[in-house]
Design a protein around this motif. Sequence first.
Motif, PDB file in Angstrom:
ATOM      1  N   ALA A  74      37.434  63.477  62.938  1.00 50.27           N
ATOM      2  CA  ALA A  74      36.149  63.828  62.639  1.00 50.27           C
ATOM      3  C   ALA A  74      36.050  65.377  62.719  1.00 50.27           C
ATOM      4  CB  ALA A  74      35.028  63.160  63.396  1.00 50.27           C
ATOM      5  N   ASP A  90      43.291  60.483  66.399  1.00 47.41           N
ATOM      6  CA  ASP A  90      42.509  59.387  66.590  1.00 47.41           C
ATOM      7  C   ASP A  90      41.184  59.758  65.828  1.00 47.41           C
ATOM      8  OD1 ASP A  90      40.944  61.161  68.035  1.00 47.41           O
ATOM      9  OD2 ASP A  90      41.514  60.514  69.779  1.00 47.41           O
ATOM     10  N   GLU A  91      40.135  58.852  66.008  1.00 47.20           N
ATOM     11  CA  GLU A  91      38.892  58.977  64.994  1.00 47.20           C
ATOM     12  C   GLU A  91      38.150  60.264  65.404  1.00 47.20           C
ATOM     13  OE1 GLU A  91      36.599  55.625  65.392  1.00 47.20           O
ATOM     14  OE2 GLU A  91      37.977  54.111  64.668  1.00 47.20           O
ATOM     15  N   THR A  92      38.066  60.704  66.734  1.00 44.80           N
ATOM     16  CA  THR A  92      37.397  61.673  67.093  1.00 44.80           C
ATOM     17  C   THR A  92      38.204  62.962  66.500  1.00 44.80           C
ATOM     18  OG1 THR A  92      36.533  60.841  69.304  1.00 44.80           O
ATOM     19  CG2 THR A  92      36.541  63.140  69.055  1.00 44.80           C
ATOM     20  N   ASP A 127      42.884  62.703  55.351  1.00 45.41           N
ATOM     21  CA  ASP A 127      43.339  61.658  55.749  1.00 45.41           C
ATOM     22  C   ASP A 127      45.105  61.405  55.941  1.00 45.41           C
ATOM     23  OD1 ASP A 127      40.769  60.629  55.841  1.00 45.41           O
ATOM     24  OD2 ASP A 127      40.889  59.539  54.217  1.00 45.41           O
TER      25      ASP A 127
END
Length: 306
Positions: free
Chosen positions: A84, A79-81, A70
């Motif tokens: 992940a 970004d979130e993608t 993180d």
Amino acid sequence: MEQRSELGEFLRSRRARLRPEDVGLPDHGGRRRVPGLRREELAQLAGVSAGYYTRLEQGQSPNASEAVLDAIARVLRLDETELAHLRSLARQKTAPRRRPRPERLRPAVRLMIGAFGDTPALIMGRRYDVLAWNRAAHALLAGHLPFEAPEQPHGRPNIARLVFLDPHTRELYADWRTKARDTVADVRMTAVRYPHDAELTGLVGELTVHSPEFASLWAAHPVQDCAVRYTREFRHPLVGAMTLNNEIMELSNDEGQRMAVFTATPGTPSAEALTLLTGQAGGTGRPDGGVQASALKTASARSRLA
């Protein structure tokens, strides 16, 4: 596909897009040996040692904590993608090795596609093969190919191949460059999800060799689910310009399979063009599902003059 290399390539690509001043570091001028942030600078901002970050980038730290990942993502402004994707790459080395199951289309799914009628719909497998399409989807995306092509396991239309290697498909998308980038970004995520799928790895190798555009985009390491872009601009050779909604949904009972459905906003010229195209495909088309080009062109011309 070697995940150690994938992780390093991804992190290096994200370091390269940031300058020191972007993250609050002084720029002392002079030429840098590599673009973007140095490993040492990223490690300092993320609160880890330079040696630890180097090992992580080299795939030698498979047990990196969520907090460390993180922190790195925060510095790299993922970004979130992308976050992940980073987590998947970092954990890939410890994931159990299993071969993906063969792709089979359930009869009920085939019936569902046919039930869409004049609404274009298709099923795409995890390797981007078209497993089934209805006549409307065939007319929209690949009327130059046989309608029965998805029935041939070794000759199925492949969405990624069509985008990069088929001149008809290149002309079909008004913004082909965006479609191409979105395709590569989605293939990246799928390749991480199925790292031991030899056919998927072979597809990436084939496109890298035969398409300079694919090779360039692949090296930039974009990641994005293709379902995030909800509209596409088409330049269909028979009915002209269309703006279509594009919904892509995973089939929860069929691993890796997705359904794509194309619709037009009612009352728009795009809706009229799609109705014209799919009406011919389902009605007076050839028995193999192809559209009678001459009749459709005549009807299209009349509709524009009306």
